[in-house]
Design an enzyme around this catalytic site. Structure first.
Site, PDB file in Angstrom:
ATOM      1  N   THR A  27     -35.260  -8.034  15.778  1.00  0.00           N
ATOM      2  CA  THR A  27     -35.542  -7.848  17.445  1.00  0.00           C
ATOM      3  C   THR A  27     -37.263  -7.637  16.991  1.00  0.00           C
ATOM      4  O   THR A  27     -37.684  -6.919  16.019  1.00  0.00           O
ATOM      5  CB  THR A  27     -35.010  -6.400  17.829  1.00  0.00           C
ATOM      6  OG1 THR A  27     -33.847  -6.952  18.175  1.00  0.00           O
ATOM      7  CG2 THR A  27     -35.826  -6.379  19.214  1.00  0.00           C
ATOM      8  N   ASP A  82     -36.576  -9.525   9.753  1.00  0.00           N
ATOM      9  CA  ASP A  82     -36.681  -9.018  10.864  1.00  0.00           C
ATOM     10  C   ASP A  82     -37.779  -8.083  10.696  1.00  0.00           C
ATOM     11  O   ASP A  82     -38.134  -8.533   9.152  1.00  0.00           O
ATOM     12  CB  ASP A  82     -35.409  -7.176  10.894  1.00  0.00           C
ATOM     13  CG  ASP A  82     -35.203  -6.716  12.915  1.00  0.00           C
ATOM     14  OD1 ASP A  82     -36.444  -7.212  13.128  1.00  0.00           O
ATOM     15  OD2 ASP A  82     -34.766  -6.116  13.048  1.00  0.00           O
ATOM     16  N   GLY A  83     -38.442  -7.277  11.083  1.00  0.00           N
ATOM     17  CA  GLY A  83     -39.414  -6.425  11.478  1.00  0.00           C
ATOM     18  C   GLY A  83     -39.764  -5.405  11.340  1.00  0.00           C
ATOM     19  O   GLY A  83     -38.371  -4.901  10.553  1.00  0.00           O
ATOM     20  N   LYS A  95     -38.064   1.792  11.470  1.00  0.00           N
ATOM     21  CA  LYS A  95     -37.354   0.897  11.704  1.00  0.00           C
ATOM     22  C   LYS A  95     -37.145   1.182  13.453  1.00  0.00           C
ATOM     23  O   LYS A  95     -36.912   2.639  13.535  1.00  0.00           O
ATOM     24  CB  LYS A  95     -36.749  -0.445  11.345  1.00  0.00           C
ATOM     25  CG  LYS A  95     -37.409  -1.287  10.924  1.00  0.00           C
ATOM     26  CD  LYS A  95     -35.727  -1.654  10.053  1.00  0.00           C
ATOM     27  CE  LYS A  95     -35.699  -3.181  10.833  1.00  0.00           C
ATOM     28  NZ  LYS A  95     -36.317  -3.831  12.200  1.00  0.00           N
ATOM     29  N   GLY A  96     -37.236   0.570  15.025  1.00  0.00           N
ATOM     30  CA  GLY A  96     -37.044   1.630  15.561  1.00  0.00           C
ATOM     31  C   GLY A  96     -37.698   1.324  17.177  1.00  0.00           C
ATOM     32  O   GLY A  96     -37.536   1.842  17.700  1.00  0.00           O
ATOM     33  N   GLY A  98     -38.782  -1.077  19.124  1.00  0.00           N
ATOM     34  CA  GLY A  98     -38.198  -1.692  19.688  1.00  0.00           C
ATOM     35  C   GLY A  98     -36.355  -1.120  19.879  1.00  0.00           C
ATOM     36  O   GLY A  98     -36.611  -1.869  21.246  1.00  0.00           O
ATOM     37  N   GLU A 104     -29.881  -3.093  14.691  1.00  0.00           N
ATOM     38  CA  GLU A 104     -30.655  -3.517  13.654  1.00  0.00           C
ATOM     39  C   GLU A 104     -29.883  -2.959  11.878  1.00  0.00           C
ATOM     40  O   GLU A 104     -29.958  -3.848  11.556  1.00  0.00           O
ATOM     41  CB  GLU A 104     -31.854  -2.987  13.454  1.00  0.00           C
ATOM     42  CG  GLU A 104     -32.181  -4.354  14.469  1.00  0.00           C
ATOM     43  CD  GLU A 104     -34.028  -3.627  14.782  1.00  0.00           C
ATOM     44  OE1 GLU A 104     -35.253  -4.383  15.142  1.00  0.00           O
ATOM     45  OE2 GLU A 104     -34.506  -2.352  13.719  1.00  0.00           O
ATOM     46  N   LYS A 122     -48.691  -2.199   9.155  1.00  0.00           N
ATOM     47  CA  LYS A 122     -47.752  -1.613   8.654  1.00  0.00           C
ATOM     48  C   LYS A 122     -46.998  -1.042   7.177  1.00  0.00           C
ATOM     49  O   LYS A 122     -46.267  -0.309   6.920  1.00  0.00           O
ATOM     50  CB  LYS A 122     -46.405  -2.285   8.662  1.00  0.00           C
ATOM     51  CG  LYS A 122     -46.545  -2.798  10.180  1.00  0.00           C
ATOM     52  CD  LYS A 122     -46.376  -2.237  11.421  1.00  0.00           C
ATOM     53  CE  LYS A 122     -46.970  -3.151  12.940  1.00  0.00           C
ATOM     54  NZ  LYS A 122     -45.533  -3.597  13.255  1.00  0.00           N
TER      55      LYS A 122
END
Length: 234
Positions: A27, A82-83, A95-96, A98, A104, A122
């Protein structure tokens, strides 16, 4: 970082995919490029089955006719792409941003490998220096959970802020699972494993955005092109 470079990173990850694979679809803005590129391959006859990490990704994949399943039907996945919001030299992640961190993490944990696609902004030496750590929490007992997380900020961090994520003033952000997110500003996180354990010991915490020892490879878009990173190479 340009969308074109993000797309180049997504294309590098796509080159690792083989016909017949079971894939986790991430996502976020960079992951969207991967799903678009995968959709082009599927339209040309590429065979795969995918598990999305959010309702938004599911809608995008469905619009591209990418075959979807779930982890009740598929017990293991080959790769999740994933990103990430932060990536340290050991390919540990935050992450998170979004709001999809729980799904995820479940999907990544059910995969034999996790590939991250991101831009060079990043990359960090220590997690927590640029982004808050998202903590997904239950609605019930929010006040008690918030106080417990605040105590951990004092213990592990530098006494930074703790904010309930909102979509607009007074309107909490709600995850696909119906939970809320606390954005916890720990500052530089020197002991991520210990922090992970302490957060999960809080009864109201559902999950957090530290993804430790889960990422195998990161394709990072830079002004000089895309770099492939493995643990210790950045």
């Amino acid at each position: 970082m340009s969308e074109d470079l993000k797309r180049q990173a997504a294309a590098m990850a796509l080159a690792d995919i083989r016909p017949g694979m079971r894939l986790g679809l991430g996502t976020g803005s960079t992951a969207r490029h991967f799903v678009d590129l995968l959709g082009e391959k599927v339209a040309a006859g590429f065979d795969c089955i995918c598990v999305p990490t959010s309702e938004a990704t599911a809608r995008q994949a469905e619009s591209l006719n990418i075959p979807l399943s779930d982890l009740e039907t598929l017990d293991r996945l080959d790769i999740t792409i994933d990103g990430a919001d932060e990536i340290d030299p050991h390919l540990n992640l935050i992450k998170g941003a979004g709001g999809a961190l729980l799904r995820e993490k479940i999907v990544a944990a059910a995969s034999d490998a996790m590939i991250v696609i991101a831009d060079a902004s990043k990359l960090v030496q220590t997690l927590g220096g640029r982004f808050p750590l998202p903590v997904e929490v239950n609605r019930f007992g929010l006040g008690a959970t918030r106080r417990a997380v605040a105590e951990l900020i004092e213990h592990h961090g530098t006494g930074g802020n703790l904010r309930l994520r909102e979509t607009s003033p007074g309107t909490p952000f709600v995850t696909d699972g119906g939970h809320l997110i606390l954005d916890a500003f720990f500052g530089r996180i020197s002991q991520p494993e210990a922090l992970s354990r302490d957060l999960l010991d809080i009864a109201g915490v559902v999950q957090h955005g530290l993804f430790l020892k889960m990422c195998k490879t990161a394709y990072v878009a830079t002004p000089d092109g895309v770099k492939a990173l493995t643990s210790g190479t950045n």
